[in-house]
Design a protein around this motif. Structure first.
Motif, PDB file in Angstrom:
ATOM      1  N   CYS A   1     -43.667 -37.746  30.546  1.00 11.35           N
ATOM      2  CA  CYS A   1     -44.638 -37.335  31.564  1.00 11.35           C
ATOM      3  C   CYS A   1     -44.007 -37.288  32.957  1.00 11.35           C
ATOM      4  CB  CYS A   1     -45.837 -38.276  31.566  1.00 11.35           C
ATOM      5  SG  CYS A   1     -46.864 -38.113  30.085  1.00 11.35           S
TER       6      CYS A   1
ATOM      7  N   CYS B   1     -48.786 -45.332  28.653  1.00  9.27           N
ATOM      8  CA  CYS B   1     -48.594 -44.371  29.739  1.00  9.27           C
ATOM      9  C   CYS B   1     -49.962 -43.948  30.282  1.00  9.27           C
ATOM     10  CB  CYS B   1     -47.828 -43.158  29.216  1.00  9.27           C
ATOM     11  SG  CYS B   1     -47.756 -41.795  30.383  1.00  9.27           S
TER      12      CYS B   1
ATOM     13  N   CYS C   1     -44.710 -42.566  31.373  1.00  7.63           N
ATOM     14  CA  CYS C   1     -43.552 -42.546  30.468  1.00  7.63           C
ATOM     15  C   CYS C   1     -42.507 -41.531  30.898  1.00  7.63           C
ATOM     16  CB  CYS C   1     -44.004 -42.262  29.039  1.00  7.63           C
ATOM     17  SG  CYS C   1     -44.379 -40.517  28.731  1.00  7.63           S
TER      18      CYS C   1
ATOM     19  N   CYS D   1     -50.296 -39.945  29.124  1.00  9.34           N
ATOM     20  CA  CYS D   1     -50.329 -39.513  27.718  1.00  9.34           C
ATOM     21  C   CYS D   1     -50.669 -40.637  26.748  1.00  9.34           C
ATOM     22  CB  CYS D   1     -48.998 -38.881  27.329  1.00  9.34           C
ATOM     23  SG  CYS D   1     -47.677 -40.087  27.119  1.00  9.34           S
TER      24      CYS D   1
ATOM     25  N   THR E   1     -48.867 -42.972  25.517  1.00  8.42           N
ATOM     26  CA  THR E   1     -47.852 -43.472  24.584  1.00  8.42           C
ATOM     27  C   THR E   1     -47.353 -44.829  25.060  1.00  8.42           C
ATOM     28  OG1 THR E   1     -45.953 -42.796  23.237  1.00  8.42           O
ATOM     29  CG2 THR E   1     -45.706 -42.554  25.627  1.00  8.42           C
TER      30      THR E   1
HETATM   31 ZN   LIG Z   1     -46.711 -40.198  29.141  1.00 13.26          ZN
END
Ligand SMILES: [Zn+2]
Ligand SMILES: [Zn+2]
Lengths: 198, 198
Positions: free
Chosen positions: B72, B57, B69, B60, B62
């Motif tokens: 977010c 992402c 993502c 963030c 991830t």
């Molecule tokens: Zn994210």
């Protein structure tokens, strides 16, 4: 968050592995994508190649990437002594645990008339043919000690008697209802050596 | 017998999965080739697609198959409260175990100067930038309670203090030396709610 989509799909498909539940599968997904992408790539490709190339041995029906497996191709093995097993994994584990030096014959199952699995589905027509033409001196029946496994062993024992082939059943050191695949190799070796004539 | 060749290779590559030793891998190989070829095919293809499409992402860091993502991208989540974790799996497990409604920031590791892992490798330059520009009101430090995890939390806590951002550390209900990924969700929820200001 990551429950849906491709990562969720990957987790779900990893659950097809034996002994892998959703939590373990989730951990595997993260591990593969996060820490071992190279290993994951190799795993995927090896799996595809294995699915493509690994089939059944023409003689004993075990898993092999050749037409004839290593054991059947090995001149030092006695092809007249044949150990009957339900699965390739069982053949492999007996090969590991014992000093047996004959051939195997893999049924890929057990007799189960209700499921439409009769002698021909297990390749017993081929096996009987080999007994009829004198290619087999002795059978060792190493099917599982489940009800179906015992019934299958009994059935093959009768075939052997008909063709005057000696048949023995591995000893019941294996716990009743147990599957060979999950037995420790010491117990299995004991059961194998303690086999008795039918 | 089947130790060499493609089946052996498959078994070996399955050992790259966490918690899978040679014996389990062997069983998995047989299972995939013998009893679940369809599942094996889907697994291989899903793995390839996941490796191809799943990245990090942009906000963030991830794992996600989108640029940003789901968390977010979710307007209902409070982007000013950010939970710092070492791995995507940790973010996922906190999301499952708690009612936390903010964002995450994934370090993909922890400070480890000897291994050449400094603040920039963990994206802390980006995180600091966001604190400097007022995008973050509160940090919740949920790194592991290992020595490196604690040191990383301390370091980020100092960054937060510098930019007058409130920072808290999740409570030590998590056993010392333990990794978040293996803690039961009840303990984790308790630790999360009992976080204390730094
Ligand atoms: Zn994210
Ligand atoms: Zn063979």
């Amino acid at each position: 968050m990551l429950k849906k989509g491709l990562l969720g799909q990957l987790t779900q498909t990893l659950c097809c592995l034996p002994g892998v539940g959703p939590k373990t599968a989730q951990r595997m997904s993260f591990h593969l994508l996060q820490r071992d992408r190279k290993g994951a790539k190799i795993l995927a490709n090896t799996l595809i190649e294995a699915l493509d190339k690994i089939g059944h041995c023409q003689i004993c029906r075990t898993l092999t990437e050749q037409d004839v497996c290593q054991i059947c191709a090995d001149k030092a093995k006695d092809s007249a002594v044949v150990c009957i097993v339900e699965s390739p994994a069982d053949a492999w584990i007996i090969d590991q645990a014992t000093i047996f030096n004959g051939h195997y014959f893999v049924l890929h199952g057990r007799l189960s008339p209700l499921d439409g699995i009769g002698p021909d589905e297990l390749g017993l027509d081929v096996l009987e043919q080999r007994m009829a033409t004198g290619g087999i001196k002795e059978l060792i029946l190493a099917t599982n000690s489940t009800v179906e496994g015992e019934a299958t062993a009994y059935f093959i024992g009768e075939l052997a008697r008909k063709h005057q082939v000696q048949a023995s059943r591995i000893a019941h050191g294996v716990p009743m209802g147990g599957e060979l695949e999950f037995i420790d190799s010491g117990t299995l070796a004991h059961a194998f050596n303690g086999r008795k004539n039918l």
